[in-house]
Design a protein around this motif. Structure first.
Motif, PDB file in Angstrom:
ATOM      1  N   HIS A 147       0.799  -1.216  -0.001  1.00  0.00           N
ATOM      2  CA  HIS A 147      -0.029   0.088   0.057  1.00  0.00           C
ATOM      3  C   HIS A 147       0.737   1.243   0.136  1.00  0.00           C
ATOM      4  CE1 HIS A 147       1.055  -1.168   4.057  1.00  0.00           C
ATOM      5  NE2 HIS A 147       0.612   0.027   4.693  1.00  0.00           N
ATOM      6  N   ASP A 148       2.125   1.242  -0.463  1.00  0.00           N
ATOM      7  CA  ASP A 148       2.989   2.236  -0.314  1.00  0.00           C
ATOM      8  C   ASP A 148       3.034   3.072   0.681  1.00  0.00           C
ATOM      9  OD1 ASP A 148       3.808   1.778  -2.986  1.00  0.00           O
ATOM     10  OD2 ASP A 148       1.965   2.669  -4.059  1.00  0.00           O
ATOM     11  N   PRO A 149       3.264   2.571   1.961  1.00  0.00           N
ATOM     12  CA  PRO A 149       3.353   3.141   3.206  1.00  0.00           C
ATOM     13  C   PRO A 149       4.118   4.488   3.284  1.00  0.00           C
ATOM     14  CG  PRO A 149       4.569   1.220   3.464  1.00  0.00           C
ATOM     15  CD  PRO A 149       4.117   1.006   2.022  1.00  0.00           C
ATOM     16  N   ASP A 150       3.964   5.153   3.951  1.00  0.00           N
ATOM     17  CA  ASP A 150       4.584   6.609   4.259  1.00  0.00           C
ATOM     18  C   ASP A 150       5.590   6.187   5.428  1.00  0.00           C
ATOM     19  OD1 ASP A 150       3.803   8.364   2.466  1.00  0.00           O
ATOM     20  OD2 ASP A 150       1.714   8.505   3.741  1.00  0.00           O
ATOM     21  N   ILE A 151       5.172   5.206   6.403  1.00  0.00           N
ATOM     22  CA  ILE A 151       5.937   4.818   7.636  1.00  0.00           C
ATOM     23  C   ILE A 151       6.306   3.375   7.375  1.00  0.00           C
ATOM     24  CG2 ILE A 151       6.074   4.439  10.169  1.00  0.00           C
ATOM     25  CD1 ILE A 151       4.021   6.948  10.164  1.00  0.00           C
ATOM     26  N   LEU A 152       7.503   2.816   7.738  1.00  0.00           N
ATOM     27  CA  LEU A 152       7.784   1.338   7.633  1.00  0.00           C
ATOM     28  C   LEU A 152       8.285   1.164   8.912  1.00  0.00           C
ATOM     29  CD1 LEU A 152       7.839  -0.759   5.376  1.00  0.00           C
ATOM     30  CD2 LEU A 152      10.177   0.114   4.751  1.00  0.00           C
ATOM     31  N   ILE A 184      11.551   2.963  10.891  1.00  0.00           N
ATOM     32  CA  ILE A 184      11.996   2.621  12.396  1.00  0.00           C
ATOM     33  C   ILE A 184      12.508   0.832  12.215  1.00  0.00           C
ATOM     34  CG2 ILE A 184      12.057   2.297  14.901  1.00  0.00           C
ATOM     35  CD1 ILE A 184       9.471   4.485  14.333  1.00  0.00           C
ATOM     36  N   MET A 185      13.734   0.668  12.400  1.00  0.00           N
ATOM     37  CA  MET A 185      14.204  -0.751  12.128  1.00  0.00           C
ATOM     38  C   MET A 185      14.826  -1.240  13.520  1.00  0.00           C
ATOM     39  SD  MET A 185      16.807  -1.879   9.218  1.00  0.00           S
ATOM     40  CE  MET A 185      18.224  -1.116   9.769  1.00  0.00           C
ATOM     41  N   VAL A 186      14.009  -2.238  13.942  1.00  0.00           N
ATOM     42  CA  VAL A 186      14.839  -3.190  15.188  1.00  0.00           C
ATOM     43  C   VAL A 186      16.014  -3.909  14.316  1.00  0.00           C
ATOM     44  CG1 VAL A 186      14.769  -4.610  16.755  1.00  0.00           C
ATOM     45  CG2 VAL A 186      12.717  -3.028  16.535  1.00  0.00           C
ATOM     46  N   THR A 187      17.371  -3.966  14.896  1.00  0.00           N
ATOM     47  CA  THR A 187      18.206  -4.906  14.454  1.00  0.00           C
ATOM     48  C   THR A 187      19.201  -5.219  15.321  1.00  0.00           C
ATOM     49  OG1 THR A 187      19.841  -5.224  12.503  1.00  0.00           O
ATOM     50  CG2 THR A 187      19.475  -2.815  13.606  1.00  0.00           C
ATOM     51  N   HIS A 188      19.759  -6.427  15.280  1.00  0.00           N
ATOM     52  CA  HIS A 188      20.817  -6.654  16.051  1.00  0.00           C
ATOM     53  C   HIS A 188      22.197  -6.319  15.382  1.00  0.00           C
ATOM     54  CE1 HIS A 188      18.669  -8.171  19.382  1.00  0.00           C
ATOM     55  NE2 HIS A 188      18.037  -8.934  18.609  1.00  0.00           N
ATOM     56  N   ASP A 189      22.155  -5.903  13.943  1.00  0.00           N
ATOM     57  CA  ASP A 189      23.273  -5.925  13.387  1.00  0.00           C
ATOM     58  C   ASP A 189      23.877  -4.434  13.436  1.00  0.00           C
ATOM     59  OD1 ASP A 189      25.214  -5.652  11.245  1.00  0.00           O
ATOM     60  OD2 ASP A 189      24.271  -7.355   9.916  1.00  0.00           O
ATOM     61  N   LEU A 190      24.740  -4.027  14.206  1.00  0.00           N
ATOM     62  CA  LEU A 190      25.152  -2.742  14.180  1.00  0.00           C
ATOM     63  C   LEU A 190      25.666  -2.170  12.944  1.00  0.00           C
ATOM     64  CD1 LEU A 190      27.053  -2.543  17.502  1.00  0.00           C
ATOM     65  CD2 LEU A 190      25.111  -1.204  17.117  1.00  0.00           C
ATOM     66  N   LYS A 191      26.255  -3.065  12.110  1.00  0.00           N
ATOM     67  CA  LYS A 191      26.951  -2.378  10.829  1.00  0.00           C
ATOM     68  C   LYS A 191      25.786  -2.150  10.008  1.00  0.00           C
ATOM     69  CE  LYS A 191      31.592  -4.533  10.546  1.00  0.00           C
ATOM     70  NZ  LYS A 191      31.876  -5.980  10.570  1.00  0.00           N
ATOM     71  N   GLU A 192      24.893  -3.175   9.914  1.00  0.00           N
ATOM     72  CA  GLU A 192      23.710  -2.971   9.078  1.00  0.00           C
ATOM     73  C   GLU A 192      23.228  -1.521   9.437  1.00  0.00           C
ATOM     74  OE1 GLU A 192      22.482  -4.589   5.974  1.00  0.00           O
ATOM     75  OE2 GLU A 192      22.239  -6.323   7.320  1.00  0.00           O
ATOM     76  N   ALA A 193      22.827  -1.129  10.774  1.00  0.00           N
ATOM     77  CA  ALA A 193      22.086  -0.098  11.300  1.00  0.00           C
ATOM     78  C   ALA A 193      23.111   1.155  10.652  1.00  0.00           C
ATOM     79  CB  ALA A 193      22.033  -0.118  12.609  1.00  0.00           C
ATOM     80  N   PHE A 194      24.317   1.064  10.795  1.00  0.00           N
ATOM     81  CA  PHE A 194      25.364   1.828  10.556  1.00  0.00           C
ATOM     82  C   PHE A 194      25.144   2.210   9.154  1.00  0.00           C
ATOM     83  CE2 PHE A 194      29.406   3.415   9.099  1.00  0.00           C
ATOM     84  CZ  PHE A 194      29.652   4.618   9.832  1.00  0.00           C
TER      85      PHE A 194
END
Ligand SMILES: Nc1ncnc2c1ncn2[C@@H]1O[C@H](COP(=O)(O)OP(=O)(O)O)[C@@H](O)[C@H]1O
Ligand SMILES: [Mg+2]
Length: 237
Positions: A147-152, A184-194
């Motif tokens: 639905h082409d969201p504005d918030i993911l 907004i992304m929950v992650t355990h991967d600091l590199k990915e987050a960076f």
């Protein structure tokens, strides 16, 4: 854009979120990082409207989530651990069903295009009950974006994906960023987050313990910062 004020969540005797205050600008990509049980998924569940806070307020696009739940939910794409897919439906049927649920008349061509993009073209008409976890997660990516969201909202989105699917997902995230979506992304991967995020939040024991922009930080400094604050004996990280 997203304003969270004094959110608390208590289940039974347990305080799961304690006084969460947060302002997120339109177009920001936020990495939410912290050990298991910190309350990260609960934050996403509450922003998505799936879970109600015990107290506090959430405003999205200037409107109270509590008062305009459907209107706001239609602007949010949520990729979580729960798949919400229907077992006996094919990918095509599932996506058409969800588009309808959001109140969108989506062209079949677009749905098929999205299924191809997540690499499931060959399984377009197969019921999803026979799908592997990775295939389900690929279809979930399509479902979150239909639905082409504005918030993911992404809850550990890279977990259980193979390398190819990780690339597909990261391409979608970049595309959404360019379009000005808020992520907004929950992650355990600091590199990915960076690499993916503009701003990082550390959570522990139901509170936000740090909040900083990524551009100023080198990735190894983020590691140091994390272990200084959250603790290096954190096995679950
Ligand atoms: N529906 C629920 N009922 C009881 N406890 C819950 C529920 N959902 C989450 N919790 C508890 O809340 C805490 C935070 O959970 P969660 O938000 O899933 O953490 P995270 O995503 O950071 O790992 C955990 O201790 C978890 O056991
Ligand atoms: Mg979680």
């Amino acid at each position: 854009m997203i304003v969270i004020e004094g959110i608390n969540k208590t289940i039974g005797e347990k305080a799961i979120l304690r006084n969460i205050n947060l302002q997120i600008k339109q177009g920001e990509t936020i990495g939410l990082i912290g050990p298991n049980g910190a309350g990260k998924s609960t934050v996403l569940n509450i922003i998505s409207g799936l879970m109600k806070p015990s107290s506090g307020r959430i405003k999205i696009f200037g409107k109270q989530l509590k008062e305009h739940p459907l209107e706001i939910k239609n602007k949010i794409g949520f990729l979580s651990h729960d798949s919400f897919l229907y077992d006996h439906f094919s990918p095509l049927e599932n996506l058409k069903f969800f588009a309808k649920l959001y109140g969108f008349e989506v062209e079949e061509r677009k749905v098929k295009g999205l299924i191809r993009e997540v690499g499931l073209a060959y399984f377009m008409h197969e019921p999803v009950r026979s799908f592997s976890r990775g295939m389900i997660q690929r279809l979930n990516i399509a479902r979150a974006l239909i639905h082409d969201p504005d918030i993911l909202l992404l809850d550990e989105p890279h977990t259980s994906l193979d390398q190819q699917a990780i690339q597909i997902l990261n391409r979608f995230i970049s595309k959404m960023k360019k379009r000005g979506a808020t992520i907004i992304m929950v992650t355990h991967d600091l590199k990915e987050a960076f690499h993916l995020c503009d701003r990082i939040l550390f959570m522990k024991d139901g509170t936000i313990i740090d909040d900083f922009p990524v551009s100023e930080q080198k990735v190894n400094l983020i590691f140091e910062k994390y272990f200084a604050q959250v603790g290096s004996d954190e096995k679950n990280f």
